[in-house]
Write an enzyme that holds these catalytic residues in place. Structure first.
Site, PDB file in Angstrom:
ATOM      1  N   THR A 147       0.867  -1.198   0.000  1.00 25.26           N
ATOM      2  CA  THR A 147       0.000   0.000   0.000  1.00 25.26           C
ATOM      3  C   THR A 147       0.898   1.240   0.000  1.00 25.26           C
ATOM      4  O   THR A 147       1.221   1.766  -1.051  1.00 25.26           O
ATOM      5  CB  THR A 147      -0.956  -0.001   1.213  1.00 25.26           C
ATOM      6  OG1 THR A 147      -0.192  -0.087   2.408  1.00 25.26           O
ATOM      7  CG2 THR A 147      -1.946  -1.147   1.134  1.00 25.26           C
ATOM      8  N   LYS A 200       4.670  -6.681   4.187  1.00 25.43           N
ATOM      9  CA  LYS A 200       4.347  -5.314   3.824  1.00 25.43           C
ATOM     10  C   LYS A 200       4.335  -4.469   5.090  1.00 25.43           C
ATOM     11  O   LYS A 200       4.133  -4.981   6.188  1.00 25.43           O
ATOM     12  CB  LYS A 200       3.005  -5.205   3.105  1.00 25.43           C
ATOM     13  CG  LYS A 200       1.816  -5.272   4.040  1.00 25.43           C
ATOM     14  CD  LYS A 200       0.634  -4.472   3.506  1.00 25.43           C
ATOM     15  CE  LYS A 200       0.993  -3.058   3.268  1.00 25.43           C
ATOM     16  NZ  LYS A 200       0.547  -2.108   4.305  1.00 25.43           N
ATOM     17  N   THR A 260      -0.590  -1.028   8.142  1.00 27.64           N
ATOM     18  CA  THR A 260      -0.612  -2.432   8.536  1.00 27.64           C
ATOM     19  C   THR A 260       0.738  -3.100   8.303  1.00 27.64           C
ATOM     20  O   THR A 260       1.418  -2.805   7.338  1.00 27.64           O
ATOM     21  CB  THR A 260      -1.672  -3.157   7.680  1.00 27.64           C
ATOM     22  OG1 THR A 260      -2.941  -2.604   7.973  1.00 27.64           O
ATOM     23  CG2 THR A 260      -1.678  -4.643   7.970  1.00 27.64           C
ATOM     24  N   GLU A 308       8.573   6.898   3.303  1.00 27.50           N
ATOM     25  CA  GLU A 308       8.525   7.791   2.149  1.00 27.50           C
ATOM     26  C   GLU A 308       9.622   8.840   2.321  1.00 27.50           C
ATOM     27  O   GLU A 308       9.612   9.603   3.292  1.00 27.50           O
ATOM     28  CB  GLU A 308       7.161   8.481   2.121  1.00 27.50           C
ATOM     29  CG  GLU A 308       6.624   8.738   0.745  1.00 27.50           C
ATOM     30  CD  GLU A 308       5.268   9.441   0.847  1.00 27.50           C
ATOM     31  OE1 GLU A 308       5.089  10.410   0.128  1.00 27.50           O
ATOM     32  OE2 GLU A 308       4.429   9.014   1.670  1.00 27.50           O
TER      33      GLU A 308
END
Lengths: 381, 381
Positions: free
Chosen positions: A148, A171, A182, A260
């Site tokens: 995601t 992930k 998550t 990020e």
């Protein structure tokens, strides 16, 4: 132990596939086992998503032959309808495999408080199921399907000296706090191990890895780690534990550095703590501290922030006994030695802070316990 | 109760002044009291800065006639030399006032692990001391002198219906986490109150205000709040408590919204909690959550993140009994009613998220306790 290619499909008996289309993703993992054993650990969040409720229930009744996972919708905080939808998801795959829905693990990640897009899932099931295979591309497609906010693919596979393989995909990203989304981990091995042995090994490995990134109590509604053994090769528990620890720590570090815009992996090792809980709390406080994160991003040699984080972590700390060392770029700087500031180290520290991986070692000097935690720097890009 | 001008100098007997030069700052506050009483609360960080050690010691022996504070250096983690330096700082002012150094409060904020710039401080003492006055400009100069990462000046003064005045100045900013830097608050009143009454009132007020921004256990090495009563006017304790709560909550909200680039104040009110501790934990978890902060900055109506934060806060939560409401821009949106999602509210929620002040109300539905916490959005500018 050596690294091998192929992700989870490097493990005998494992087939996988996934598809990602916009925000939606669907992944399927099937274990064709000689002697099946499965185990799972679940979020400690008190708001727990529907897929975890039914997977936990399924595990309490037996082992899981396969896993179906989606991204784009967490199916969390969705009440009774969410439970029904999660059961429906298990049913999608169990019909294909001609087994009970209770032999299917279900995982979801995405937005909370929305219902599953059943039309999209049902519409893409055949496409994914018909392509499951044991190729390395299949493992990678599976990882991509559950991503995601992740920017890096997370998969690792190892072969132990005895030939046993252990592999996992995950992930999750750890930019601001570990709870940025998550954390899912799907682990597989071809070892023959009892359910009890798997349970014990998985709990220990998760505690040393994901729980040192995904801080206890800060877990999301959907966090889970599932471990499936296909039972083709004998393995003693100690050897297996070492391999599983390695796989889980590798994945945890990938999660930690996947923020990020994050540029650096921070590893905090705390030793000399009164208790193991103290060591864990102090190590986590250091990698979680936004002050430490921004200092490292800005190459600001403001090491006092590390000491302050240890001080508020809840761990027992005597400021006159703390020692502090930074390592990176093949250099090291001892900044504090038993509570005494070591002067003249700030220039070396600045160049250490330029390293892609920075190790912060704190010796509390009041006990025998240690722990390691991982995080990344905090950027504003 | 009405707001008045003048900051801390609105309180009878209080004179102040400050200077800021580059990173260095020096502030002086003197209380010319009829009946002096003082109280203080200090960081819970186990690494505690030298000025706090000597101020706590001074308070244990008597009341504080004056306060000397510096910015640019926290004088924290500086060992024995730090203690000597802090005593030296008290001595600077006590010589001027011809009192004991133990009648002086000392506060510092800035970088940890560096020694005080005694040359700069000694060189500017006369300049500041000679200009102390009871003008409103003097209060503002005092605030500016202690600012570090702060972008907003924080001062407030009120006059109660009985004529008693209570005022305070503060420093601290709450962008990423409340521990983005030291929290200092200097509070003054002209009320006549015993030390015991002051202690009790200050603890209650701090618990409802600064501790709901500056989260317990996350406090910096230098956090402190000092309260000085000059004793010119009678006041009952209940009336005083209400006034002090108002002053502290006003300052706490200013701290909460003072994040670099922060655009919105978030107020989280949790009610229906089983215990007061649960209410406080859930309210703080909501305003601390980077997921909630970024959702609000991005005007992303992803309200599930609020529920997830309550779920991992440690508070007892039953997901089937939670209700959730957002208020802002004179609009409100009930998103969850006793565990049931109320559909069709996302557009209203988006326009609420455009408000400068956003109120998030969570009713847990399992008890009688409530709490309020404050934070700001998280931006990447």
């Amino acid at each position: 132990m050596k690294h091998v290619e192929g992700g989870i499909c490097a493990v005998r008996g494992v087939k996988a596939k996934g598809i990602k289309q916009g925000k939606n993703g669907l992944a399927i993992m099937v274990a064709d086992a000689r002697e099946l054993a499965t185990s799972g650990v679940f979020t400690r969040n008190k708001v727990i998503a529907a897929p975890l409720i039914i997977t936990r229930e399924a595990l309490s009744k037996g082992d899981l032959k396969a896993i179906i996972a989606n991204s784009g919708c967490a199916n969390a905080f969705t009440g009774e309808k969410g439970i029904e939808d999660a059961r429906w998801m298990a049913g999608l795959l169990s019909k294909k495999l001609k087994c009970s829905p209770e032999e299917i693990g279900v995982a979801s990640t995405g937005v909370i408080g929305r219902y599953l897009d059943k039309t999209w899932l049902a519409g893409h099931l055949d496409e994914v199921y018909d392509q499951i295979s044991s190729s390395k591309e299949a493992s990678s497609a599976c990882v991509r399907a559950i991503m995601t906010t992740d920017t890096l693919m997370k998969e690792v596979a190892v072969e132990l000296d005895n030939g046993v393989r252990i592999a996992g995909i995950a992930k999750g990203s750890g930019m601001i706090e570990p709870n940025m989304g998550t954390m899912l981990a799907f682990l597989f091995t071809d070892a023959t191990l009892s359910r009890n042995a798997l349970d014990a090994c998985l709990r220990k490995a998760v505690d040393k890895s994901f729980n040192m990134v995904v801080v206890d109590g800060d877990t999301s509604t959907n966090d889970m780690a599932l471990l499936t053994a296909t039972g083709y090769r004998d393995c003693d528990e100690k050897t297996f534990q070492d391999g599983l620890d390695h796989v889980c720590i590798s994945l945890a570090k990938m999660i930690a550095k996947d923020g990020e815009g994050a540029t650096r992996l921070i590893e905090a090792r705390v030793s000399g703590a009164r208790t193991e809980g103290d060591a864990r709390a102090a190590a986590k406080a250091i990698v979680r501290s936004p002050l430490v994160k921004t200092a490292i991003y800005g190459k600001d040699p403001n090491w006092g922030r590390v000491v302050a984080a240890a001080g508020y972590s809840g761990a027992e700390v005597d400021q006159d006994r703390i020692s502090l060392k930074f390592t990176g770029n093949n250099k090291e700087a001892v900044l504090v030695d038993s509570g005494m500031i070591v002067e003249g180290k700030l220039e070396i520290l600045k160049s250490i802070m330029d390293s892609r991986e920075i190790l912060i070692e704190v010796e509390l000097g009041i006990g025998e316990n240690s722990a390691t935690a991982w995080g990344c720097d905090l950027t504003y890009d």
